[in-house]
Design a protein around this motif. Structure first.
Motif, mmCIF file in Angstrom:
data_model
loop_
_atom_site.group_PDB
_atom_site.id
_atom_site.type_symbol
_atom_site.label_atom_id
_atom_site.label_comp_id
_atom_site.label_asym_id
_atom_site.label_seq_id
_atom_site.Cartn_x
_atom_site.Cartn_y
_atom_site.Cartn_z
ATOM 1 N N MET A 1 0.837 -1.198 0.000
ATOM 2 C CA MET A 1 0.000 0.000 0.000
ATOM 3 C C MET A 1 0.879 1.257 0.000
ATOM 4 S SD MET A 1 -3.162 -0.837 -0.144
ATOM 5 C CE MET A 1 -4.080 -2.377 -0.065
ATOM 6 N N SER A 2 0.464 2.270 -0.755
ATOM 7 C CA SER A 2 1.267 3.482 -0.839
ATOM 8 C C SER A 2 1.027 4.413 0.347
ATOM 9 C CB SER A 2 0.967 4.215 -2.142
ATOM 10 O OG SER A 2 -0.406 4.565 -2.228
ATOM 11 N N ILE A 3 -0.193 4.388 0.899
ATOM 12 C CA ILE A 3 -0.512 5.273 2.025
ATOM 13 C C ILE A 3 -1.240 4.463 3.095
ATOM 14 C CG2 ILE A 3 -1.769 7.340 2.773
ATOM 15 C CD1 ILE A 3 -1.556 8.374 -0.069
ATOM 16 N N SER A 4 -0.786 4.604 4.321
ATOM 17 C CA SER A 4 -1.432 3.954 5.456
ATOM 18 C C SER A 4 -1.871 5.020 6.450
ATOM 19 C CB SER A 4 -0.459 2.970 6.119
ATOM 20 O OG SER A 4 -1.052 2.366 7.247
ATOM 21 N N ILE A 5 -3.153 5.021 6.782
ATOM 22 C CA ILE A 5 -3.724 6.000 7.724
ATOM 23 C C ILE A 5 -4.315 5.232 8.892
ATOM 24 C CG2 ILE A 5 -5.413 7.848 8.037
ATOM 25 C CD1 ILE A 5 -5.307 8.284 4.982
ATOM 26 N N ILE A 26 -4.451 2.947 1.283
ATOM 27 C CA ILE A 26 -4.701 3.428 -0.073
ATOM 28 C C ILE A 26 -3.670 2.824 -1.027
ATOM 29 C CG2 ILE A 26 -4.831 5.463 -1.556
ATOM 30 C CD1 ILE A 26 -5.713 7.066 0.879
ATOM 31 N N PRO A 27 -4.131 2.108 -2.069
ATOM 32 C CA PRO A 27 -3.202 1.451 -2.988
ATOM 33 C C PRO A 27 -2.699 2.398 -4.071
ATOM 34 C CG PRO A 27 -5.452 0.941 -3.614
ATOM 35 C CD PRO A 27 -5.540 1.794 -2.374
ATOM 36 N N THR A 28 -1.730 1.912 -4.843
ATOM 37 C CA THR A 28 -1.252 2.644 -6.012
ATOM 38 C C THR A 28 -2.349 2.672 -7.076
ATOM 39 O OG1 THR A 28 1.009 1.943 -5.562
ATOM 40 C CG2 THR A 28 0.555 2.727 -7.784
ATOM 41 N N GLY A 29 -2.390 3.752 -7.860
ATOM 42 C CA GLY A 29 -3.411 3.903 -8.892
ATOM 43 C C GLY A 29 -4.384 5.009 -8.530
ATOM 44 N N ASN A 60 1.457 7.192 7.083
ATOM 45 C CA ASN A 60 2.693 6.779 6.435
ATOM 46 C C ASN A 60 2.502 6.853 4.926
ATOM 47 O OD1 ASN A 60 4.632 4.622 5.207
ATOM 48 N ND2 ASN A 60 5.410 4.980 7.281
ATOM 49 N N ILE A 61 3.354 7.625 4.233
ATOM 50 C CA ILE A 61 3.238 7.834 2.792
ATOM 51 C C ILE A 61 4.510 7.349 2.122
ATOM 52 C CG2 ILE A 61 2.954 9.546 0.959
ATOM 53 C CD1 ILE A 61 1.372 11.261 2.915
ATOM 54 N N PHE A 62 4.406 6.253 1.376
ATOM 55 C CA PHE A 62 5.560 5.655 0.700
ATOM 56 C C PHE A 62 6.746 5.484 1.647
ATOM 57 C CE2 PHE A 62 3.199 7.226 -2.996
ATOM 58 C CZ PHE A 62 3.250 6.096 -3.818
ATOM 59 N N GLY A 63 6.459 5.026 2.856
ATOM 60 C CA GLY A 63 7.510 4.743 3.825
ATOM 61 C C GLY A 63 7.922 5.916 4.689
ATOM 62 N N TYR A 64 7.378 7.095 4.428
ATOM 63 C CA TYR A 64 7.712 8.284 5.215
ATOM 64 C C TYR A 64 6.635 8.558 6.262
ATOM 65 C CZ TYR A 64 11.078 9.344 1.487
ATOM 66 O OH TYR A 64 12.103 9.280 0.580
ATOM 67 N N ASP A 65 7.079 8.896 7.457
ATOM 68 C CA ASP A 65 6.173 9.273 8.540
ATOM 69 C C ASP A 65 5.781 10.739 8.359
ATOM 70 O OD1 ASP A 65 5.009 10.104 10.958
ATOM 71 O OD2 ASP A 65 6.180 8.669 12.121
ATOM 72 N N LEU A 66 4.501 10.992 8.155
ATOM 73 C CA LEU A 66 4.039 12.359 7.886
ATOM 74 C C LEU A 66 4.358 13.306 9.030
ATOM 75 C CD1 LEU A 66 2.448 14.352 6.082
ATOM 76 C CD2 LEU A 66 0.361 13.569 7.194
ATOM 77 N N LYS A 154 5.321 10.915 -6.832
ATOM 78 C CA LYS A 154 4.793 9.567 -6.635
ATOM 79 C C LYS A 154 3.352 9.606 -6.121
ATOM 80 C CE LYS A 154 7.423 6.402 -4.863
ATOM 81 N NZ LYS A 154 8.319 5.672 -3.930
ATOM 82 N N LEU A 155 2.976 10.745 -5.517
ATOM 83 C CA LEU A 155 1.619 10.919 -4.994
ATOM 84 C C LEU A 155 1.047 12.224 -5.535
ATOM 85 C CD1 LEU A 155 -0.782 10.339 -3.073
ATOM 86 C CD2 LEU A 155 0.524 11.490 -1.268
ATOM 87 N N ILE A 156 -0.157 12.152 -6.098
ATOM 88 C CA ILE A 156 -0.846 13.334 -6.626
ATOM 89 C C ILE A 156 -2.206 13.420 -5.950
ATOM 90 C CG2 ILE A 156 -1.740 14.471 -8.690
ATOM 91 C CD1 ILE A 156 0.242 12.595 -10.258
ATOM 92 N N ILE A 157 -2.492 14.573 -5.382
ATOM 93 C CA ILE A 157 -3.773 14.786 -4.701
ATOM 94 C C ILE A 157 -4.506 15.923 -5.393
ATOM 95 C CG2 ILE A 157 -4.870 15.485 -2.544
ATOM 96 C CD1 ILE A 157 -2.637 14.094 -1.044
#
Length: 297
Positions: A1-5, A26-29, A60-66, A154-157
């Protein structure tokens, strides 16, 4: 998963609890975030792009702690807010060049090439000399997504990107996002327009009153309303009664009366026939029947 909340909350000093224990993977795509105005979508978006701090929880966003690595996350992030503005003094290509410089593209020749390539990909190369604030609504949205993409995030919002667009531009914009999502990136599309989700997203969440009311695929949500959509013909006198009793999806004049579509577990007292649902039906059914029933219980 790309984003974990996990267990994400946002409570304002006024006492308004805008987000309540949000948990999502939240998965990729293409990922759709659907809900009415005031559901908490924009608050969640502002937290994910590091413009607002949550009251509690983990992201957590692509392994980074927000909470600890905001700079690293901003480097892989592209953001198109709902109220995106353009500087009046900049032409279209100048604005995109300015956005590229802000994103850290310091090599002039490579930056100019990237700007031209991006303008081609969003269909704005022919108007590159036009002042950005003079573009049409659809072109402004495309320039907005271009500035979000210029550094290959890598992430677009994108927050309510098709509001106010005509149908042709809305379809074009959705197709552009779908094409971008094939590049192994994550796109979060926040909207209250059901059609934006049904035509482009494989995974979605429905938010209501700061909570996640549904998480899954559009097809799974569609199954929730199977056998819950009804079509019937009623007289003009009956129409106000139907409107009070059931959530009405559509009303079409038919001879001396109306052809009406409603969502309900069952329709009593009228000659109604079952009708195949679409995602709009499923959304209304979920909001009006499932969620209201849950609140009342």
């Amino acid at each position: 998963m790309s984003i974990s909340i996990r267990s994400l909350n946002k409570r304002y000093p006024s006492g308004n609890h805008a987000l309540k224990d949000i948990n999502m993977e939240i998965p990729t795509g293409m990922f759709g975030l659907l809900g009415p105005n005031g559901a908490g979508k924009s608050t969640l978006m502002r937290i994910l792009v590091a413009l607002m701090e949550p009251t509690s929880g983990e992201v957590n966003i692509f392994g980074y702690d927000l909470m600890k690595q905001r700079k690293e996350i901003r480097n892989i992030l592209g953001y198109l807010p709902q109220d995106f503005r353009f500087f009046a003094k900049y032409k279209t290509y100048e604005f995109l060049d300015y956005a590229a410089r802000l994103s850290g593209m310091n090599n002039g020749s490579k930056r100019r090439q990237a700007v031209d390539t991006m303008l081609e990909s969003v269909g704005l190369f022919d108007v590159r000399e036009r002042y950005a604030n003079k573009l049409s609504g659809g072109m402004k949205r495309r320039l907005g997504i271009a500035q979000a993409l210029i550094h290959n995030p890598k992430l677009i919002i994108v927050d309510e990107p098709t509001t106010g667009l005509d149908p042709e531009e809305r379809i074009r914009f959705r197709n552009l996002l779908a094409e971008i999502s094939e590049r192994n990136v994550t796109i979060i599309l926040s909207t209250h327009i059901v059609g934006d989700i049904s035509s482009s997203c494989n995974c979605m969440a429905l938010m209501n009153k700061g909570e996640v009311a549904f998480f899954g695929s559009p097809q799974e949500m569609l199954k929730e309303s199977e056998g819950k959509v009804w079509k019937m013909k009623v007289s003009g006198d009956e129409l106000p009664l139907i409107d009070k009793k059931y959530p009405v999806i559509s009303t079409i004049p038919s001879g001396t009366g109306w052809e009406v579509q409603v969502v309900a577990d069952e329709v009593v007292g009228y000659n109604a026939e079952s009708y195949p649902p679409n995602l709009e039906h499923a959304y209304v059914y979920y909001m009006e029947q499932r969620l209201n029933r849950w609140v009342n219980d």
